[in-house]
Design a protein around this motif. Structure first.
Motif, short mmCIF file in Angstrom:
data_model
loop_
_atom_site.label_atom_id
_atom_site.label_comp_id
_atom_site.label_asym_id
_atom_site.label_seq_id
_atom_site.Cartn_x
_atom_site.Cartn_y
_atom_site.Cartn_z
N ASN A 69 0.65 -1.14 -0.46
CA ASN A 69 0.29 -0.81 -0.49
C ASN A 69 1.03 1.30 -0.12
OD1 ASN A 69 -2.91 -1.34 0.12
ND2 ASN A 69 -2.85 -1.50 2.21
N SER A 70 0.85 2.60 -0.76
CA SER A 70 1.46 3.42 -0.29
C SER A 70 1.03 3.76 0.83
CB SER A 70 0.87 4.71 -1.73
OG SER A 70 -0.35 4.90 -1.00
N MET A 71 1.87 4.90 0.69
CA MET A 71 1.84 5.34 1.95
C MET A 71 0.65 6.61 2.34
SD MET A 71 4.67 8.45 3.84
CE MET A 71 6.15 6.67 4.23
N LEU A 72 -0.10 7.01 1.36
CA LEU A 72 -0.64 7.76 1.45
C LEU A 72 -2.28 7.23 1.69
CD1 LEU A 72 -1.62 11.19 1.03
CD2 LEU A 72 -1.95 9.91 -1.31
N GLU A 73 -2.35 6.30 1.32
CA GLU A 73 -3.70 5.48 1.20
C GLU A 73 -3.41 5.48 2.57
OE1 GLU A 73 -6.43 5.13 -0.63
OE2 GLU A 73 -5.09 5.84 -1.75
N ASP A 74 -2.80 4.15 2.97
CA ASP A 74 -1.81 3.95 4.86
C ASP A 74 -2.78 4.80 5.63
OD1 ASP A 74 -1.89 1.07 4.32
OD2 ASP A 74 0.38 1.74 4.64
N LEU A 75 -2.22 6.06 5.40
CA LEU A 75 -2.16 7.32 5.85
C LEU A 75 -4.17 7.91 6.05
CD1 LEU A 75 -0.52 10.45 7.37
CD2 LEU A 75 -2.40 11.45 5.16
N LYS A 76 -4.73 7.98 5.17
CA LYS A 76 -6.25 8.56 4.49
C LYS A 76 -7.09 6.81 4.83
CE LYS A 76 -6.95 9.08 0.10
NZ LYS A 76 -7.17 9.06 -0.95
N ASN A 77 -6.13 5.81 5.33
CA ASN A 77 -7.00 4.68 6.24
C ASN A 77 -7.09 4.59 7.58
OD1 ASN A 77 -8.47 3.75 3.43
ND2 ASN A 77 -7.02 2.10 3.18
N GLY A 78 -6.40 5.56 7.94
CA GLY A 78 -6.03 6.07 9.70
C GLY A 78 -4.65 4.56 9.63
N LYS A 79 -4.26 4.33 9.09
CA LYS A 79 -2.70 3.15 9.34
C LYS A 79 -2.03 3.68 10.22
CE LYS A 79 -4.54 -0.52 7.37
NZ LYS A 79 -4.89 -1.74 7.13
N LYS A 80 -0.68 3.65 11.08
CA LYS A 80 -0.11 3.77 11.27
C LYS A 80 1.17 3.80 10.59
CE LYS A 80 2.20 4.88 15.61
NZ LYS A 80 2.42 6.16 16.04
N ILE A 81 2.02 4.85 10.45
CA ILE A 81 2.72 5.69 9.74
C ILE A 81 4.48 5.28 10.30
CG2 ILE A 81 3.49 6.49 7.79
CD1 ILE A 81 1.15 5.89 6.88
N TYR A 82 5.00 4.07 10.06
CA TYR A 82 6.18 3.46 10.39
C TYR A 82 7.14 3.65 9.58
CZ TYR A 82 4.11 1.34 14.01
OH TYR A 82 2.95 1.26 15.50
N TRP A 83 8.24 5.29 9.24
CA TRP A 83 9.18 6.30 8.12
C TRP A 83 9.47 4.76 7.43
CZ3 TRP A 83 6.75 9.83 6.77
CH2 TRP A 83 7.45 10.77 6.00
N GLY A 84 9.90 3.78 8.32
CA GLY A 84 10.72 2.61 8.15
C GLY A 84 10.61 1.43 6.79
N ARG A 85 9.07 1.32 7.15
CA ARG A 85 8.46 0.22 6.51
C ARG A 85 7.60 0.68 5.01
NH1 ARG A 85 5.30 -2.34 11.46
NH2 ARG A 85 6.52 -2.47 12.96
N TYR A 86 8.37 1.59 4.61
CA TYR A 86 8.08 2.18 3.45
C TYR A 86 9.37 2.29 2.59
CZ TYR A 86 3.41 2.75 5.75
OH TYR A 86 2.60 2.88 5.82
N ILE A 87 9.29 2.02 0.91
CA ILE A 87 9.99 2.20 -0.13
C ILE A 87 9.63 2.58 -1.68
CG2 ILE A 87 11.75 0.54 1.07
CD1 ILE A 87 10.41 -1.81 -0.97
#
Length: 96
Positions: free
Chosen positions: A78-96
């Motif tokens: 999932n894109s970081m943007l989608e996860d943010l919009k879906n209320g997911k916690k964003i852990y920066w290091g888990r996104y590439i």
């Protein structure tokens, strides 16, 4: 009120005040503010509040939006943007 295509995409991509607040916070922490440009001015004019403060806020939103739409979670894809919009916690290091 004039709105650029980019400003409109950011408003649609970060539709709620809560989404924008999270995005702004991440942009501040990770230095993603885009700098004043036509898009940030346009976005600032379309967000209620003091135009000077809103321009800085708009720069942060644009910076986060540009970054987050290109970063994908290592596991879920999932894109970081989608996860943010879906209320997911964003852990920066888990996104590439």
């Amino acid at each position: 009120m004039f709105i650029t295509l980019k400003a409109e995409k950011v408003l649609l991509g970060l539709p709620t005040h809560k989404d924008r607040a999270k995005a702004s916070k991440k942009a501040i922490i990770y230095g993603l503010a885009s700098g004043t440009c036509t898009d940030s001015k346009s976005l600032a004019e379309n967000i209620p509040g003091n135009i000077t403060v809103q321009d800085l806020y708009a720069q942060q939103l644009i910076g986060f939006y540009d970054y987050a739409k290109k970063k994908f979670h290592k596991d879920t894809k999932n894109s970081m943007l989608e996860d943010l919009k879906n209320g997911k916690k964003i852990y920066w290091g888990r996104y590439i």
